[in-house]
Design a protein around this motif. Structure first.
Motif, mmCIF file in Angstrom:
data_model
loop_
_atom_site.group_PDB
_atom_site.id
_atom_site.type_symbol
_atom_site.label_atom_id
_atom_site.label_comp_id
_atom_site.label_asym_id
_atom_site.label_seq_id
_atom_site.Cartn_x
_atom_site.Cartn_y
_atom_site.Cartn_z
ATOM 1 N N GLY A 152 46.780 -40.330 4.470
ATOM 2 C CA GLY A 152 47.501 -40.567 3.234
ATOM 3 C C GLY A 152 48.855 -39.879 3.221
ATOM 4 N N ALA A 153 48.898 -38.636 3.691
ATOM 5 C CA ALA A 153 50.166 -37.905 3.729
ATOM 6 C C ALA A 153 51.107 -38.515 4.769
ATOM 7 C CB ALA A 153 49.908 -36.432 4.036
ATOM 8 N N LEU A 154 50.570 -38.918 5.911
ATOM 9 C CA LEU A 154 51.398 -39.567 6.935
ATOM 10 C C LEU A 154 51.995 -40.866 6.409
ATOM 11 C CD1 LEU A 154 49.367 -39.109 10.241
ATOM 12 C CD2 LEU A 154 51.670 -38.269 9.776
ATOM 13 N N ALA A 155 51.218 -41.611 5.633
ATOM 14 C CA ALA A 155 51.717 -42.866 5.079
ATOM 15 C C ALA A 155 52.938 -42.627 4.203
ATOM 16 C CB ALA A 155 50.615 -43.555 4.273
ATOM 17 N N ASP A 156 52.929 -41.530 3.458
ATOM 18 C CA ASP A 156 54.086 -41.213 2.619
ATOM 19 C C ASP A 156 55.297 -40.827 3.463
ATOM 20 O OD1 ASP A 156 52.846 -41.735 0.197
ATOM 21 O OD2 ASP A 156 52.063 -39.702 0.013
ATOM 22 N N GLY A 157 55.077 -40.057 4.522
ATOM 23 C CA GLY A 157 56.178 -39.689 5.407
ATOM 24 C C GLY A 157 56.789 -40.901 6.086
ATOM 25 N N LEU A 158 55.937 -41.813 6.545
ATOM 26 C CA LEU A 158 56.424 -43.028 7.188
ATOM 27 C C LEU A 158 57.189 -43.910 6.203
ATOM 28 C CD1 LEU A 158 53.275 -43.865 9.344
ATOM 29 C CD2 LEU A 158 55.549 -43.352 10.239
ATOM 30 N N GLU A 159 56.668 -44.006 4.980
ATOM 31 C CA GLU A 159 57.326 -44.843 3.979
ATOM 32 C C GLU A 159 58.699 -44.278 3.618
ATOM 33 O OE1 GLU A 159 56.394 -46.292 -0.579
ATOM 34 O OE2 GLU A 159 54.749 -46.227 0.878
ATOM 35 N N ARG A 160 58.796 -42.982 3.511
ATOM 36 C CA ARG A 160 60.085 -42.367 3.204
ATOM 37 C C ARG A 160 61.086 -42.598 4.332
ATOM 38 N NH1 ARG A 160 57.475 -36.778 0.721
ATOM 39 N NH2 ARG A 160 57.372 -37.518 -1.438
ATOM 40 N N ALA A 161 60.607 -42.558 5.563
ATOM 41 C CA ALA A 161 61.506 -42.733 6.704
ATOM 42 C C ALA A 161 61.915 -44.185 6.890
ATOM 43 C CB ALA A 161 60.843 -42.213 7.975
ATOM 44 N N ALA A 162 60.977 -45.112 6.701
ATOM 45 C CA ALA A 162 61.253 -46.526 6.950
ATOM 46 C C ALA A 162 61.897 -47.216 5.755
ATOM 47 C CB ALA A 162 59.961 -47.248 7.325
ATOM 48 N N GLY A 163 61.699 -46.694 4.560
ATOM 49 C CA GLY A 163 62.224 -47.328 3.357
ATOM 50 C C GLY A 163 61.317 -48.394 2.805
ATOM 51 N N HIS A 164 60.140 -48.545 3.379
ATOM 52 C CA HIS A 164 59.152 -49.501 2.872
ATOM 53 C C HIS A 164 57.776 -49.062 3.354
ATOM 54 C CE1 HIS A 164 58.689 -51.242 6.905
ATOM 55 N NE2 HIS A 164 60.013 -51.244 6.982
ATOM 56 N N GLU A 165 56.752 -49.674 2.830
ATOM 57 C CA GLU A 165 55.381 -49.320 3.199
ATOM 58 C C GLU A 165 55.132 -49.606 4.672
ATOM 59 O OE1 GLU A 165 50.792 -50.119 1.601
ATOM 60 O OE2 GLU A 165 52.493 -51.241 0.767
ATOM 61 N N VAL A 166 54.517 -48.664 5.345
ATOM 62 C CA VAL A 166 54.198 -48.799 6.764
ATOM 63 C C VAL A 166 52.721 -48.483 6.960
ATOM 64 C CG1 VAL A 166 54.648 -47.940 9.094
ATOM 65 C CG2 VAL A 166 56.535 -48.137 7.462
ATOM 66 N N ALA A 167 52.029 -49.292 7.728
ATOM 67 C CA ALA A 167 50.623 -49.042 8.018
ATOM 68 C C ALA A 167 50.497 -47.859 8.971
ATOM 69 C CB ALA A 167 49.978 -50.277 8.630
ATOM 70 N N VAL A 168 49.624 -46.931 8.643
ATOM 71 C CA VAL A 168 49.408 -45.769 9.502
ATOM 72 C C VAL A 168 48.619 -46.196 10.729
ATOM 73 C CG1 VAL A 168 48.331 -43.487 9.658
ATOM 74 C CG2 VAL A 168 49.421 -44.212 7.528
ATOM 75 N N PRO A 169 49.115 -45.876 11.919
ATOM 76 C CA PRO A 169 48.377 -46.239 13.139
ATOM 77 C C PRO A 169 47.086 -45.449 13.254
ATOM 78 C CG PRO A 169 50.242 -44.835 13.677
ATOM 79 C CD PRO A 169 50.366 -45.168 12.216
ATOM 80 N N ASP A 170 46.279 -45.802 14.239
ATOM 81 C CA ASP A 170 45.004 -45.120 14.433
ATOM 82 C C ASP A 170 45.219 -43.616 14.554
ATOM 83 O OD1 ASP A 170 43.629 -47.478 14.367
ATOM 84 O OD2 ASP A 170 43.558 -47.720 16.541
ATOM 85 N N LEU A 171 44.385 -42.864 13.848
ATOM 86 C CA LEU A 171 44.513 -41.411 13.783
ATOM 87 C C LEU A 171 43.159 -40.773 14.051
ATOM 88 C CD1 LEU A 171 45.910 -38.692 12.776
ATOM 89 C CD2 LEU A 171 45.133 -39.360 10.482
ATOM 90 N N ASN A 172 43.178 -39.730 14.851
ATOM 91 C CA ASN A 172 41.971 -38.931 15.055
ATOM 92 C C ASN A 172 42.339 -37.461 14.870
ATOM 93 O OD1 ASN A 172 39.318 -38.259 15.547
ATOM 94 N ND2 ASN A 172 39.231 -39.188 17.582
ATOM 95 N N ILE A 173 41.346 -36.628 14.669
ATOM 96 C CA ILE A 173 41.559 -35.211 14.411
ATOM 97 C C ILE A 173 40.738 -34.383 15.393
ATOM 98 C CG2 ILE A 173 41.204 -33.320 12.758
ATOM 99 C CD1 ILE A 173 43.414 -35.044 11.797
ATOM 100 N N VAL A 174 41.365 -33.362 15.972
ATOM 101 C CA VAL A 174 40.628 -32.354 16.727
ATOM 102 C C VAL A 174 40.100 -31.348 15.715
ATOM 103 C CG1 VAL A 174 40.781 -30.498 18.430
ATOM 104 C CG2 VAL A 174 42.056 -32.631 18.793
ATOM 105 N N TYR A 175 38.781 -31.275 15.589
ATOM 106 C CA TYR A 175 38.194 -30.375 14.598
ATOM 107 C C TYR A 175 37.481 -29.209 15.278
ATOM 108 C CZ TYR A 175 35.624 -28.354 10.789
ATOM 109 O OH TYR A 175 35.156 -27.453 9.874
ATOM 110 N N TYR A 176 37.762 -27.998 14.806
ATOM 111 C CA TYR A 176 37.132 -26.798 15.356
ATOM 112 C C TYR A 176 36.910 -25.740 14.273
ATOM 113 C CZ TYR A 176 41.992 -25.309 15.082
ATOM 114 O OH TYR A 176 43.248 -25.033 14.627
ATOM 115 N N GLY A 177 37.172 -26.100 13.009
ATOM 116 C CA GLY A 177 37.096 -25.126 11.932
ATOM 117 C C GLY A 177 35.741 -24.453 11.801
ATOM 118 N N ASP A 178 34.673 -25.170 12.157
ATOM 119 C CA ASP A 178 33.341 -24.596 12.026
ATOM 120 C C ASP A 178 33.136 -23.374 12.907
ATOM 121 O OD1 ASP A 178 33.538 -26.766 14.047
ATOM 122 O OD2 ASP A 178 31.506 -26.143 14.548
#
Length: 287
Positions: A26-52
């Motif tokens: 969701g946050a990336l979508a806002d950054g992309l939209e601000r940069a492109a000047g229009h709505e942009v679909a966020v590409p595939d995203l994965n997360i490295v998780y280690y917080g546990d």
């Protein structure tokens, strides 16, 4: 194939990969939209998780109190970081008769002294605790062989599935850097670091190869973009291009939550960097 790999920072002990992915997207979508000047679909995203791996012992004294989780031993270990930030060469307990910081009378004296100096530097007890909590986990990652091996293994398992854009926030920027150091042949089109502590000399001294990539960019990295809020205590060491001249440094303002990953992700420079690294993305609008 996953296009973007995110590597989170501290304070994610109670979350998980599946909770973090939609929040980051969701946050990336806002950054992309601000940069492109229009709505942009966020590409595939994965997360490295280690917080546990940093989840507090439920029977321990630090299970419900962030301040109680910092000990006198932590004060000794973390004092060099505070010394670097505050410009002092040595630290010690408060002078006789010097009052303890408000609300910290049960905290060891040496830790009170460290916190007081950081409070003066950052202007906020909350920022001081964030700084110490960050560096405590960084030290654990870099100096505990079992922790480091497990975090590095999780990063390798996720990144090598095809992610060539790495976004490291906070401690995650150190994890991303270590992946790159350990995999010099792996191509990274974009390394995006957000609120990174890598500029701290005392932190780099703990790394397996403190000078890796110095003088330019680490091998395999096409572009490195760093975002920092000047009021972010974790990024207090400043511009990373002082150590890696190839870094493109951007100053942003995250207002009341200077270290927030979501505020960093939603900034225009974040979206601009992603659009440059992923050609054609600006033309890919949601259906």
């Amino acid at each position: 194939m996953t296009a973007i790999i995110g590597i989170h920072g501290i304070r994610n002990e109670q979350l998980g990969r599946n909770q973090l992915i939609p929040e980051w997207a969701g946050a990336l979508a806002d950054g992309l939209e601000r940069a492109a000047g229009h709505e942009v679909a966020v590409p595939d995203l994965n997360i490295v998780y280690y917080g546990d791996l940093f989840e507090p012992d439920p029977a321990g004294k630090d299970a419900g109190d962030e301040l109680a989780g910092l000990t006198e031993e932590d004060a000794v270990a973390l004092s060099p970081f505070a010394d670097e930030v505050t410009g002092r060469l040595a630290s010690g307990p408060p002078a006789d008769g010097e009052p303890a910081a408000k609300g910290r009378t049960a905290v060891p004296l040496l830790l009170q002294a460290v916190l007081r100096r950081l409070d003066k530097q950052f202007g906020s007890p909350k920022a001081s605790l964030l700084f110490l909590g960050e560096l405590k986990q960084v030290r654990s990652y870099l100096l505990d062989p079992e922790v480091k091996a497990e975090v590095d293994n999780r990063a390798e398992n996720v990144i090598t599935r095809g992610g060539r854009v790495l976004i490291g926030h906070s401690l995650g920027s150190v994890v991303a850097f270590e992946f790159i150091r350990q995999h010099p042949g792996y191509p990274v089109d974009l390394l995006l670091t957000l609120g990174s502590p890598l500029g701290l000399r005392t932190l780099r001294a703990l790394m397996p190869d403190p000078d890796y990539g110095a003088g330019g960019l680490p091998p395999g990295v096409t572009r490195w973009v760093g975002l920092r809020d000047p009021r972010d205590p974790v990024a207090c060491a400043g511009d990373l291009s002082r150590y890696w001249p190839g870094v493109c440094d951007f100053t942003v303002h995250n207002q009341s939550d200077a270290h927030s990953v979501y505020r960093y992700l939603s900034k225009r420079p974040t979206g601009t960097a992603l659009l440059a690294a992923l050609p054609g993305l600006a033309d890919y609008e949601p259906s």
